[in-house]
Design an enzyme around this catalytic site. Sequence first.
Site, mmCIF file in Angstrom:
data_model
loop_
_atom_site.group_PDB
_atom_site.id
_atom_site.type_symbol
_atom_site.label_atom_id
_atom_site.label_comp_id
_atom_site.label_asym_id
_atom_site.label_seq_id
_atom_site.Cartn_x
_atom_site.Cartn_y
_atom_site.Cartn_z
ATOM 1 N N ILE A 1 0.898 -1.152 0.000
ATOM 2 C CA ILE A 1 0.000 0.000 0.000
ATOM 3 C C ILE A 1 0.937 1.202 0.000
ATOM 4 O O ILE A 1 1.602 1.484 1.000
ATOM 5 C CB ILE A 1 -0.940 0.003 1.215
ATOM 6 C CG1 ILE A 1 -1.850 -1.229 1.187
ATOM 7 C CG2 ILE A 1 -1.772 1.294 1.238
ATOM 8 C CD1 ILE A 1 -2.742 -1.380 2.405
ATOM 9 N N PRO A 2 1.072 1.890 -1.131
ATOM 10 C CA PRO A 2 2.198 2.798 -1.369
ATOM 11 C C PRO A 2 2.150 4.151 -0.644
ATOM 12 O O PRO A 2 2.005 5.202 -1.266
ATOM 13 C CB PRO A 2 2.179 2.977 -2.883
ATOM 14 C CG PRO A 2 0.735 2.844 -3.226
ATOM 15 C CD PRO A 2 0.192 1.793 -2.291
ATOM 16 N N CYS A 3 2.327 4.132 0.663
ATOM 17 C CA CYS A 3 2.370 5.381 1.423
ATOM 18 C C CYS A 3 3.571 6.241 1.026
ATOM 19 O O CYS A 3 3.555 7.454 1.226
ATOM 20 C CB CYS A 3 2.372 5.105 2.930
ATOM 21 S SG CYS A 3 3.635 3.961 3.486
ATOM 22 N N HIS A 4 4.586 5.624 0.415
ATOM 23 C CA HIS A 4 5.751 6.396 -0.042
ATOM 24 C C HIS A 4 5.381 7.370 -1.169
ATOM 25 O O HIS A 4 6.119 8.308 -1.423
ATOM 26 C CB HIS A 4 6.888 5.461 -0.483
ATOM 27 C CG HIS A 4 6.525 4.536 -1.599
ATOM 28 N ND1 HIS A 4 5.854 3.339 -1.378
ATOM 29 C CD2 HIS A 4 6.727 4.618 -2.934
ATOM 30 C CE1 HIS A 4 5.669 2.736 -2.538
ATOM 31 N NE2 HIS A 4 6.186 3.491 -3.499
ATOM 32 N N ARG A 5 4.243 7.179 -1.795
ATOM 33 C CA ARG A 5 3.805 8.060 -2.887
ATOM 34 C C ARG A 5 3.062 9.287 -2.381
ATOM 35 O O ARG A 5 2.612 10.096 -3.187
ATOM 36 C CB ARG A 5 2.912 7.281 -3.855
ATOM 37 C CG ARG A 5 3.644 6.142 -4.552
ATOM 38 C CD ARG A 5 2.734 5.360 -5.457
ATOM 39 N NE ARG A 5 3.416 4.160 -5.949
ATOM 40 C CZ ARG A 5 2.799 3.075 -6.379
ATOM 41 N NH1 ARG A 5 1.479 3.036 -6.416
ATOM 42 N NH2 ARG A 5 3.487 2.033 -6.785
#
Length: 150
Positions: A113-117
């Site tokens: 779940i791409p929280c880095h984005r």
Amino acid sequence: MQTSSLLSPVGPLFVSEDAGKLVRLAWEGAETETTDLLDEAVCQLEAYFAGRLKSFDLPMRVGGSGFQQKVCAAMQAIPFGETVQYGDIARELGSASQPVGNACGANPLPVLIPCHRVLAANGLGGFSGAGGVETKVALLRHEGAAGLLI
């Protein structure tokens, strides 16, 4: 709960399954027995880091509040290589930016779940995984993120 591991460019990763759903990805842990789902998760993560996969197709379960689940769903909608700001998600959910940031930091399945984005209005923002913001930058660079400011 079963846990499997892999070595990645951002360090060792441990992915955990409970009742047929992925529930956690962490930089620390202990490998237990593997399952078909964990084998598939490791395979997809390896393909992602090798540049052959841009989105994950894995069953995941996000615990926490309904708000936490909505923020995670919003993060999953961010395409590979793109970024949004905490404020963008806040407006979408009718919230303030700080609770969105808190929910991003509590994401139990980073990378998947791409929280880095998700970026702050004035820079990168934080990252709760091992290595902090440096790991966030590495993931964004890996994706060729256009919103990367550094």
